[in-house]
Write an enzyme that holds these catalytic residues in place. Structure first.
Site, mmCIF file in Angstrom:
data_model
loop_
_atom_site.group_PDB
_atom_site.id
_atom_site.type_symbol
_atom_site.label_atom_id
_atom_site.label_comp_id
_atom_site.label_asym_id
_atom_site.label_seq_id
_atom_site.Cartn_x
_atom_site.Cartn_y
_atom_site.Cartn_z
ATOM 1 N N LYS A 1 5.144 -1.126 -2.563
ATOM 2 C CA LYS A 1 5.470 0.229 -2.995
ATOM 3 C C LYS A 1 4.252 1.128 -3.128
ATOM 4 O O LYS A 1 3.267 0.772 -3.766
ATOM 5 C CB LYS A 1 6.199 0.174 -4.342
ATOM 6 C CG LYS A 1 7.561 -0.496 -4.286
ATOM 7 C CD LYS A 1 8.229 -0.452 -5.651
ATOM 8 C CE LYS A 1 9.612 -1.072 -5.619
ATOM 9 N NZ LYS A 1 10.278 -1.009 -6.944
ATOM 10 N N GLY B 1 -3.085 -11.320 -7.226
ATOM 11 C CA GLY B 1 -1.715 -11.196 -6.760
ATOM 12 C C GLY B 1 -1.454 -11.912 -5.448
ATOM 13 O O GLY B 1 -1.972 -12.994 -5.181
ATOM 14 N N GLY C 1 -3.261 -6.394 -11.157
ATOM 15 C CA GLY C 1 -3.044 -5.140 -11.871
ATOM 16 C C GLY C 1 -4.282 -4.657 -12.586
ATOM 17 O O GLY C 1 -4.612 -3.465 -12.571
#
Length: 405
Positions: free
Chosen positions: A209, A360, A383
């Site tokens: 995204k 990640g 993050g």
């Protein structure tokens, strides 16, 4: 007080003490680790984060501290045996070769009793911090209770310091606190990219995204020399450029913001895919073909960057001075759509540049391909690394500065 460690991060000084600055022998140290690992059938499915956390545990044990470890795992809605840290305690014990006593509580009499009975070298793992309702809200009362049995707090959970939770920021404000070796290493590596990255500085961003990474895109395009975009987010960017992307994953509401970035003064640095691997269905065994990024059929969706796009990124990596990579180029979990990510991973690993892989899925891809020992730094926090490189503060690190001011 000893030496101070820290890095200058986008205008603020993340100054903090480390374990090198304090005496721990005979003391009870509350260690915040990132043990948020996947479980399968009540067993640890991937122990990467447990192994990453072992450095601080082993150092504290060898220096004569009693170690109380705390961490979250998953996103339980209150106490849930499926998210217990008991399997983590078992795996930590197997890897370390020492006993790990799991206490089925976050705070309270059981924790107090275990802490008061601990001897130097003992390791106690508390229960999932998210079992307590005050964890996510950073309840001051929980921060105080977490701090009570400890003489010192050691923050070593880089993957969690971007959250102002009770076990990250709350407890650190209530007892003398230092950074652990993993956290300090992360800050040094990422600080190098923020301070004065060797040029050319190449950023490779993937993932699903645009909305998750628009801030990072907008910030990093100003500091890097090339920004290559892949993954699902590339199709929103291609749509913003006026291309037909078929049934690919897109966020239409983000198109105006992406278009503004691409048409802005730094937009020329952005590289979008020139070809993709497309399929008519989102399935591992779906028939697929390589097609130009402008030629995706209405019934197709892009599930990986194509070979020309991957080779272009690989060529750029060859001449880079530093590289930051976060996010896969496609659905790398499926072999048919892994090639783009694999090509980029091998290019990053074989580059002579200073290379940071930002946690990640990109870290998972590097490890899947057995290349983790060939990058300069493999981050444990996707993050947190993105937030830091975006120029934002990390609450779990910022609070450590309280103890050096």
């Amino acid at each position: 007080m000893g030496k101070r460690s820290g890095v200058a991060v986008s205008g603020w000084m993340a100054a903090f003490l480390t374990l090198d600055d304090v005496e721990v022998e005979g003391r009870r140290v509350l260690l915040r680790s990132d043990l948020n690992v996947p479980l399968d059938g009540g067993e640890v499915a991937d122990d990467f984060r447990i192994r990453a956390a072992s450095g601080a545990v082993e150092e504290l044990r060898s220096r004569g501290a009693a170690v109380l470890v705390c961490s979250h795992l998953g996103r339980p809605d209150g106490p849930d045996p499926h998210f217990s840290l008991a399997p983590v305690a078992r795996r930590m014990e197997e890897l370390g070769g020492f006993r790990v006593h799991h206490v089925p509580a976050v705070v309270g009499p059981q924790v107090t009793e275990a802490a008061e009975g601990a001897s130097p070298g003992d390791v106690i793992l508390l229960e999932n911090t998210r079992f307590h309702p005050g964890e996510i809200s950073n309840d001051p009362a929980l921060g105080t209770r977490l701090a009570e049995p400890a003489d010192l707090f050691c923050q070593d959970a880089f993957g969690s310091v971007h959250r102002a939770h009770a076990s990250t920021a709350g407890v650190a404000a209530r007892v003398k606190s230092v950074a652990g070796p993993l956290l300090a290493g992360e800050m040094r590596a990422l600080g190098k990219l923020l301070d004065d990255p060797p040029r050319p500085y190449v950023v490779i961003l993937g993932g699903a995204k645009v909305s998750d990474k628009l801030g990072v895109l907008s910030s990093m395009v100003k500091t890097c020399d090339v920004l290559a975009v892949g993954g699902g987010m590339a199709y929103t960017a291609l749509m913003a450029e006026g291309y037909s992307v078929g049934s690919s994953l897109v966020e239409e509401e983000m198109a105006p913001s992406v278009r503004e970035l691409l048409e802005g003064p730094q937009g020329g640095k952005v590289l979008l895919p020139i070809d993709v691997v497309a399929a008519e269905r989102f399935r591992a065994d779906a028939p697929h073909r390589v097609t130009g990024a402008r030629d995706i059929d209405d019934r197709e969706m892009g599930l990986d960057i194509g070979p020309r796009s991957a080779r272009r990124i690989a060529r750029i990596c060859e001449g880079a001075g530093s590289i930051f990579w976060n996010g896969p180029m496609g659905v790398f979990e499926w072999e048919a759509f892994r090639s783009g990510t694999a090509t980029v991973a091998r290019a990053v690993a074989s580059s002579e540049a200073f290379t940071v892989v930002g946690g990640g899925d990109s870290a998972a891809a590097i490890r899947l391909l057995g290349l983790e020992d060939r990058v300069s730094h493999l981050s444990t926090g996707g993050g947190a690394s993105l937030r830091l490189l975006e120029g934002r503060t990390l609450p779990g690190v910022e609070v450590l500065g309280k103890w050096v001011r």
